[in-house]
Design a protein around this motif. Structure first.
Motif, PDB file in Angstrom:
ATOM      1  N   GLY A 100       1.074  -0.917  -0.233  1.00  0.00           N
ATOM      2  CA  GLY A 100      -0.161  -0.132  -0.042  1.00  0.00           C
ATOM      3  C   GLY A 100       0.758   0.805  -0.224  1.00  0.00           C
ATOM      4  N   GLY A 101       2.085   1.072   0.506  1.00  0.00           N
ATOM      5  CA  GLY A 101       2.920   2.595  -0.109  1.00  0.00           C
ATOM      6  C   GLY A 101       3.100   2.988   1.624  1.00  0.00           C
TER       7      GLY A 101
ATOM      8  N   LEU B 290      -4.394   4.061   3.421  1.00  0.00           N
ATOM      9  CA  LEU B 290      -3.737   4.219   2.586  1.00  0.00           C
ATOM     10  C   LEU B 290      -4.975   3.227   1.069  1.00  0.00           C
ATOM     11  N   ASN B 291      -5.665   3.633   0.604  1.00  0.00           N
ATOM     12  CA  ASN B 291      -6.083   2.566  -0.418  1.00  0.00           C
ATOM     13  C   ASN B 291      -6.020   2.453  -1.126  1.00  0.00           C
TER      14      ASN B 291
ATOM     15  N   ALA C  90      -4.297   5.153  -3.029  1.00  0.00           N
ATOM     16  CA  ALA C  90      -2.749   4.929  -2.625  1.00  0.00           C
ATOM     17  C   ALA C  90      -2.672   4.197  -3.887  1.00  0.00           C
ATOM     18  N   ASP C  91      -3.229   4.782  -4.765  1.00  0.00           N
ATOM     19  CA  ASP C  91      -2.517   3.530  -6.800  1.00  0.00           C
ATOM     20  C   ASP C  91      -1.642   4.533  -7.340  1.00  0.00           C
TER      21      ASP C  91
ATOM     22  N   PHE D 159       0.663  11.403  -5.115  1.00  0.00           N
ATOM     23  CA  PHE D 159      -1.003  11.595  -4.143  1.00  0.00           C
ATOM     24  C   PHE D 159      -1.397  11.374  -3.722  1.00  0.00           C
ATOM     25  N   ALA D 160      -0.992  10.258  -2.916  1.00  0.00           N
ATOM     26  CA  ALA D 160      -1.087   9.572  -1.707  1.00  0.00           C
ATOM     27  C   ALA D 160      -0.588  10.047  -0.647  1.00  0.00           C
TER      28      ALA D 160
END
Length: 345
Positions: free
Chosen positions: A79-80, A190-191, A251-252, A256-257
């Motif tokens: 997810g980062g 984080l989606n 989160a893709d 931006f995340a």
């Protein structure tokens, strides 16, 4: 929050906030590829601005020494979280930030209540603590894997079907307690989309330098995607509160995340609006005495106050202190001029 920076930050994160009391269906309500109309080419500068604001407000938070901030990061594998922490916190003073990662609990931790190990890693006043995974694992992984709950050795009479509702309530109460004591709780989920997770897993397999980040357990957990989506939706529904709301960060797109996470944290610090302490009468008296002693110690021909000689520093009454104030020796000997520069510079 008095400047337009605060308003811009608030506008950016408003669509990401989970309204307390709302019913969340993660798959329908939040788009992992949302980017708020921004373009990646602007991302670097926006993140730099966010990091700069974090550094500014962190210094004030530490100086005030009244509030602490806890940032909880939750996400599925890939997810980062690590990259977000590394980029968002890149400009802050590391002495004021502590990152804790929570993995499988130890024997000692299992001998305590489930919040014990998290309480032990809370921030002190003036600091920022980051939980890379958090106490929300207790209503996520533990919910998806009932065998984990068995290892917690709970009494039989508390293992009923209402255990998750009771845990949501306990977590909300705990976070309310922290908030009431000056510790702000910031929660970011984080989606990540299922396809983006697959893409990142494949990269870890394809790039030798990233092989170490991959585990066969990651694929096993991926098979439970729908169960996790349900657990996340329930978590967001029941634990987004007025005192500690959730923010669902798309989160893709990593850039931006990172911008969004920085904005959520900056928004919290701006809301606190920490201030540098104002010294009392006796403390100012001590400072004036120290100033006189240090100015008297200046070598011949050197500025009595080297900093004021290079900057236009206001005096206590608001009057600007010129660079030549208090220079030992004559101006002809190379002292500071009224511009704050030494002759010949």
């Amino acid at each position: 929050m008095t400047d337009d920076r605060a308003e811009r930050v608030a506008r950016l994160i408003a669509p990401l906030r989970v309204e307390p009391g709302s019913r969340v269906n993660l798959g329908k309500d939040f788009d992992p590829r949302y980017k708020g109309g921004l373009k990646k080419k602007h991302g670097v500068e926006l993140l730099r601005t966010g990091v700069s604001l974090l550094a500014e407000y962190q210094e004030r938070l530490a100086a005030q020494d009244t509030y602490g901030v806890l940032l909880c990061l939750q996400a599925l594998d890939a997810g980062g979280k690590d990259g977000t922490i590394r980029h968002v916190m890149s400009g802050v003073n590391p002495q004021g930030v502590k990152v804790s990662s929570f993995k499988q609990p130890s024997t000692e931790e299992l001998d305590h209540d489930y919040l014990w190990r998290y309480a032990a890693r809370l921030p002190v006043r003036g600091d920022i603590a980051i939980f890379n995974r958090s106490h929300y694992e207790e209503v996520l992984v533990v919910r998806v894997h009932p065998e984990v709950l068995e290892r917690q050795r709970l009494p039989k009479d508390v293992r009923g079907p209402d255990i998750w509702d009771r845990r949501y309530r306990a977590i909300n109460d705990w976070e309310r307690y922290l908030t009431d004591n000056g510790f702000k709780v910031v929660k970011v989920f984080l989606n990540l989309s299922k396809e983006e997770q697959r893409t990142r897993f494949m990269k870890r397999l394809d790039v030798p330098e990233r092989n170490w980040k991959f585990s066969a357990a990651d694929v096993r957990e991926r098979r439970r995607w729908d169960e996790y989506q349900h657990a996340f939706s329930e978590m967001l529904t029941h634990t987004s509160t007025p005192w500690a709301p959730w923010y669902v960060v798309p989160a893709d797109r990593k850039w931006f995340a990172r911008i969004s996470t920085a904005a959520v944290l900056v928004h919290t610090l701006m809301d606190i609006d920490p201030a540098f302490p104002v010294l009392g009468k006796e403390a100012r008296k001590d400072l004036r005495a120290a100033r006189r002693e240090l100015e008297a110690d200046a070598p011949k021909g050197a500025p009595a106050d080297p900093y004021a000689a290079r900057h236009r520093v206001p005096e206590a009454g608001g009057k600007e202190r010129s660079g030549g104030h208090g220079v030992r020796g004559s101006k002809a000997s190379g002292g500071a001029s009224r511009t704050g520069k030494r002759k010949g510079e």
